[in-house]
Design an enzyme around this catalytic site. Structure first.
Site, PDB file in Angstrom:
ATOM      1  N   HIS A 110       0.830  -1.327  -0.048  1.00 21.99           N
ATOM      2  CA  HIS A 110      -0.020   0.085   0.032  1.00 21.99           C
ATOM      3  C   HIS A 110       0.845   1.330  -0.282  1.00 21.99           C
ATOM      4  O   HIS A 110       0.589   2.216  -0.801  1.00 21.99           O
ATOM      5  CB  HIS A 110      -0.751   0.092   1.322  1.00 21.99           C
ATOM      6  CG  HIS A 110      -1.737   1.178   1.473  1.00 21.99           C
ATOM      7  ND1 HIS A 110      -1.063   2.209   2.152  1.00 21.99           N
ATOM      8  CD2 HIS A 110      -3.023   1.531   0.917  1.00 21.99           C
ATOM      9  CE1 HIS A 110      -2.459   3.240   2.050  1.00 21.99           C
ATOM     10  NE2 HIS A 110      -3.058   2.833   1.301  1.00 21.99           N
TER      11      HIS A 110
ATOM     12  N   CYS B 118      -1.144  -2.760 -16.036  1.00 23.94           N
ATOM     13  CA  CYS B 118      -1.370  -1.612 -15.132  1.00 23.94           C
ATOM     14  C   CYS B 118      -0.727  -2.002 -13.569  1.00 23.94           C
ATOM     15  O   CYS B 118      -0.927  -1.098 -12.719  1.00 23.94           O
ATOM     16  CB  CYS B 118      -2.730  -1.206 -14.830  1.00 23.94           C
ATOM     17  SG  CYS B 118      -3.837  -2.528 -14.163  1.00 23.94           S
TER      18      CYS B 118
ATOM     19  N   GLY C  67      -2.956  -7.140 -14.387  1.00 24.70           N
ATOM     20  CA  GLY C  67      -2.520  -6.695 -13.118  1.00 24.70           C
ATOM     21  C   GLY C  67      -1.245  -7.428 -12.796  1.00 24.70           C
ATOM     22  O   GLY C  67      -1.446  -8.566 -11.937  1.00 24.70           O
ATOM     23  N   THR C  68      -0.164  -7.089 -13.016  1.00 25.23           N
ATOM     24  CA  THR C  68       0.986  -7.886 -12.715  1.00 25.23           C
ATOM     25  C   THR C  68       1.435  -7.838 -11.408  1.00 25.23           C
ATOM     26  O   THR C  68       2.289  -8.838 -10.996  1.00 25.23           O
ATOM     27  CB  THR C  68       2.425  -7.549 -13.786  1.00 25.23           C
ATOM     28  OG1 THR C  68       2.349  -6.246 -13.753  1.00 25.23           O
ATOM     29  CG2 THR C  68       2.073  -7.961 -15.018  1.00 25.23           C
TER      30      THR C  68
ATOM     31  N   GLU D 123      -4.972 -11.137 -13.643  1.00 20.64           N
ATOM     32  CA  GLU D 123      -4.285 -10.922 -12.697  1.00 20.64           C
ATOM     33  C   GLU D 123      -4.254 -12.297 -11.744  1.00 20.64           C
ATOM     34  O   GLU D 123      -3.357 -12.618 -10.592  1.00 20.64           O
ATOM     35  CB  GLU D 123      -4.250  -9.811 -11.707  1.00 20.64           C
ATOM     36  CG  GLU D 123      -5.639  -9.455 -11.395  1.00 20.64           C
ATOM     37  CD  GLU D 123      -6.070  -8.387 -10.547  1.00 20.64           C
ATOM     38  OE1 GLU D 123      -5.169  -7.694 -10.100  1.00 20.64           O
ATOM     39  OE2 GLU D 123      -7.158  -8.038 -10.462  1.00 20.64           O
TER      40      GLU D 123
ATOM     41  N   ARG E  48     -11.649   0.718 -12.697  1.00 18.99           N
ATOM     42  CA  ARG E  48     -11.741  -0.740 -12.065  1.00 18.99           C
ATOM     43  C   ARG E  48     -12.480  -0.612 -10.825  1.00 18.99           C
ATOM     44  O   ARG E  48     -12.604   0.267 -10.100  1.00 18.99           O
ATOM     45  CB  ARG E  48     -10.418  -1.029 -11.445  1.00 18.99           C
ATOM     46  CG  ARG E  48     -10.299  -2.499 -10.811  1.00 18.99           C
ATOM     47  CD  ARG E  48      -9.069  -2.911 -10.311  1.00 18.99           C
ATOM     48  NE  ARG E  48      -8.943  -2.512  -9.255  1.00 18.99           N
ATOM     49  CZ  ARG E  48      -7.511  -2.498  -8.657  1.00 18.99           C
ATOM     50  NH1 ARG E  48      -6.666  -3.185  -8.948  1.00 18.99           N
ATOM     51  NH2 ARG E  48      -7.557  -1.798  -7.421  1.00 18.99           N
TER      52      ARG E  48
HETATM   53  C1  PEP Z   1      -2.187  -5.398  -9.878  1.00 19.82           C
HETATM   54  O1  PEP Z   1      -2.550  -6.517  -9.245  1.00 19.82           O
HETATM   55  O2  PEP Z   1      -1.252  -5.521 -10.703  1.00 19.82           O
HETATM   56  C2  PEP Z   1      -2.873  -4.188  -9.807  1.00 19.82           C
HETATM   57  C3  PEP Z   1      -2.791  -3.193 -10.743  1.00 19.82           C
HETATM   58  O3  PEP Z   1      -4.030  -4.164  -8.917  1.00 19.82           O
HETATM   59  P1  PEP Z   1      -3.777  -3.835  -7.369  1.00 19.82           P
HETATM   60  O4  PEP Z   1      -2.289  -3.406  -7.274  1.00 19.82           O
HETATM   61  O5  PEP Z   1      -4.518  -2.757  -7.042  1.00 19.82           O
HETATM   62  O6  PEP Z   1      -3.845  -5.292  -6.678  1.00 19.82           O
HETATM   63 MG    MG Z   2      -4.533  -6.583  -8.516  1.00 20.28          MG
END
Ligand code: PEP
Ligand code: MG
Length: 685
Positions: free
Chosen positions: A265, A642, A577-578, A556, A427
């Site tokens: 975070h 992303c 969503g890597t 992801e 999203r």
């Molecule tokens: C990801 O999982 O790559 C993503 C962009 O989503 P988040 O980081 O919010 O899980």
């Molecule tokens: Mg994610």
């Protein structure tokens, strides 16, 4: 007993010296340097043995180092230092103060003339600024080494542009001459270089968000806000951060966390805000009450000064002055050339109009990821969100969602406005709900009052939301499967915002892209998509307007990549969503992996953090499969990335190779991605 050393001959000395050079490849400093500069361990090093020229023979001798252009500013002038009757070691060790290179013209005019001719020749040959070492032995010049000189980002831009103007380089070559990662130094505050040279790091964490910060230590987000309001500069030190810390994070100069990796975070939010962050510094021993910590053998308390470098992960005791970022003049020119040569589009991950505007200024061509949950961090909004989470019935949840709807719609309208009609991917809610629940008795009491429920009931709900493994728990599209009314509210907010924006700007083509997170099964995706389409079409029909929208998914979860063909039957776009894909492919928790990845670097199992640099052979293979299979079902499927890798130059090059349509990254990494995308395109020609 005294050990008697046998006399050592020249040959033994020579071999000992050679071995020392080879050994130096493996010292800890070299390992860190290589990791920071993307130099593979496997390259190894070489040793040249050559005859010595003696700069310390007499006053007709000397030694020095020089650059053909100023490595700090890029200005075209010979720069360097020189010592009479000395060896290279004397210049480097700093025991004697060297003279500026220009002095050589007075002391040894003939040698100086010859030296400047050699400099010009070398620069012309290598078509780049040279960093050279030389020795003069008894009036004779020996060039010891030359290499392309290291330079600041500002100098790199100027030199690249000047070389084009001087006819030595093409625009394409100039674009390839600038290291994308170095642009960070133009976009974020940095430590004063002289002060930094004198400073010794006392610890190191992960370089989670670039830039430098110096401030007084505070341990809570509330203190960060309060101290800032009274004019103090602070660094927020936390075990880890959570959504409630957002305002304190914003108030701080920088953030230092004990736990969490490159996609934690703290890291993601700081990067989004362009704020310095060092995460996952395991060496910190935080005291139980969280009011002091020990690092490097010293105890730090609230109010003590600390300096952190989010580009290297280094942590320093005390004050190191920082200098503000300034975008240098040649930046725009290089970026203009880069845009000419790249194929990949560059979007941004942004959740606020402020971040979106910043990203637009830095060249973003749309939003690739708006994490809607980030829109509820502020105190004024979290109350309604908590009511939604702690609802006991669908009716209660709908009531709470009705309070959230206007906020969301307003936010989305502002985002569409900030993007001037460029694509915006929104999203749907993703994180485990318990991340937002109240913790203090006061907050719990407030929520109980708002919901007309006993405090004990709220506590029970909170306990029930607890999950053993929340990252693999009730999150992503699973939330909409359980509570379809969330998807209904979010769809209304997106579509109504788009309709209003479209009405205000007749010439724009507002086209929201609704993105469903954490899909693992085609049917799961279809279930949520059907709700979205139903609600969206009703809204559009009621507004009597023509509006296009798309519904796509994040890829992801490995299973989504494996079933991409079926998912693409329904999904209109894929966005990788890597962060999660890496987490789930390796089975490494993105928040905890920092605890053991250090051992992987030490043991040479890994050279990079897979959460920062895409693992091409594993995660990359899944991506490739998803793109190929997805396009078999839907040839026009557009694909992006992303995850945090979308702003890493090496990963961007991989995305280019995969044929993705865009990369999306935090606003301050947009220029880096633009340059990296251009370099990838040029190098693959
Ligand atoms: C990801 O999982 O790559 C993503 C962009 O989503 P988040 O980081 O919010 O899980
Ligand atoms: Mg994610």
């Amino acid at each position: 007993m005294t050990e008697i050393l046998a006399p050592v001959g020249g040959k033994e000395q020579l071999f000992a010296a050679i071995q020392a050079v080879f050994r130096s490849w493996d010292n800890p400093r070299a390992n860190i340097y290589r990791r920071d500069n993307d130099i593979p361990y496997s390259w190894g090093t070489a040793v040249n043995v050559q005859m010595m020229a003696f700069g310390n023979l007499n006053d007709e001798s000397g030694t020095g180092v020089a650059f053909t252009r100023d490595p700090a500013t890029g200005e075209r002038k010979l720069m360097g230092e020189f010592l009479i009757n000395a060896q290279g070691e004397d210049v480097v060790a700093g025991v004697r103060t060297p003279m500026p290179i220009a002095k050589m013209a007075e002391i040894m005019p003939k040698v100086f003339k010859q030296f400047t001719e050699v400099c010009a020749k070398l620069e012309k040959h290598y078509r780049d600024m040279q960093d050279m070492e030389f020795t003069i032995e008894n009036g004779k010049l020996f060039m010891l080494q030359t290499r392309n000189g290291k330079r600041t980002a500002k100098a790199a831009l100027k030199i690249a542009c000047d070389l084009v103007d001087e006819g030595m380089r093409t625009e394409q070559e100039a674009v390839l001459m600038v290291e994308p990662r170095n642009l960070d130094t133009l976009l974020h505050p940095q430590f004063d270089t002289v002060a930094l040279k004198r400073a010794q790091p006392m610890g190191r964490g992960l370089p989670a968000s670039p830039g430098a910060a110096c401030g007084k230590i505070v341990f809570t987000a509330d203190d960060a806000k309060a101290w800032k309001e009274r004019g103090e500069k602070v660094v927020l030190v936390r075990l880890e951060t959570s959504p409630e810390d957002i305002e304190g994070m914003k108030a701080a100069q920088g953030i230092l966390t004990v736990r969490g990796g490159m996609t934690s975070h703290a890291a993601v939010v700081a990067r989004g805000m362009g704020e310095c962050c060092v995460s996952g510094c395991q060496e910190i021993q935080m005291d139980e009450e969280g009011k002091k910590f020990i690092l490097g053998g010293k105890t730090f308390r609230e109010g003590d000064w600390i300096s952190i470098d989010g580009s290297t992960g280094n942590i320093y005791d005390g004050v190191i002055p920082t200098v503000d970022a300034t975008i240098a003049g040649e930046f725009g020119r290089i970026m203009m050339w880069a845009d000419k040569f790249r194929r990949l589009k560059v979007r941004t991950n942004a959740d606020t109009p402020r971040d979106a505007k910043k990203a637009r200024e830095l060249g973003a061509e749309g939003i690739g990821l708006c994490r809607t949950e980030h829109m509820f961090f502020s105190q004024s909004r979290i109350a309604a969100f908590r009511e939604m989470i702690c609802a006991d019935t669908v009716e209660e949840r709908r009531l709470a969602l009705a309070k959230i709807l206007p906020y969301q719609q307003d936010d989305f309208e502002q985002l569409f406005e900030a993007l001037d009609g460029q694509p915006v991917t929104i999203r749907f809610l993703d994180p485990p709900l318990h991340e937002f629940v109240p913790h203090t008795d006061e907050e719990i009491a407030l929520l109980a009052k708002a919901q007309h429920k006993p405090i004990s009931r709220i506590k029970e709900i909170i306990d029930n939301l607890h999950e053993i493994n929340p990252m693999m728990g009730h999150r992503g599209c699973r939330l909409c499967v359980t509570y379809p009314e969330i998807a209904v509210m979010q769809t209304k907010a997106v579509i109504r915002a788009a309709i209003n924006t479209q009405k205000r700007h007749k010439g724009w083509n507002v086209k929201p892209e609704i993105m469903i997170p954490l899909t693992g099964d085609p049917k799961e995706f279809k279930f949520v998509k059907d709700i979205v389409v139903h609600v969206a079409n009703d809204e559009i029909q009621a507004a009597e307007i023509k509006l296009n929208y798309e519904v796509g998914t994040m890829i992801e979860i490995p299973r989504a990549a494996l079933t991409a063909a079926e998912i693409a039957d329904e999904a209109e776009f894929f966005c990788f969503g890597t962060n999660d894909l890496t987490q789930m492919t390796y089975g490494f928790s993105r928040d905890d992996a920092g605890k053991f990845l250090g051992s992987y670097y030490d043991k040479k199992i890994f050279e990079n953090d897979p959460f920062a640099r895409l693992d091409q052979s594993g995660v990359g293979k899944l991506m490739e499969m998803a793109v190929t299979d997805g396009k078999k079902s839907r040839p026009m499927l557009h694909c992006g990335i992303c995850g945090e890798h979308g702003g890493d130059p090496v990963s961007v090059a991989f995305c280019h190779k995969l044929g993705l349509d865009y990369v999306s990254c935090s606003p301050f990494r947009v220029p880096i991605a633009r340059l990296a995308a251009a370099q990838a395109a040029l190098l693959s020609e």
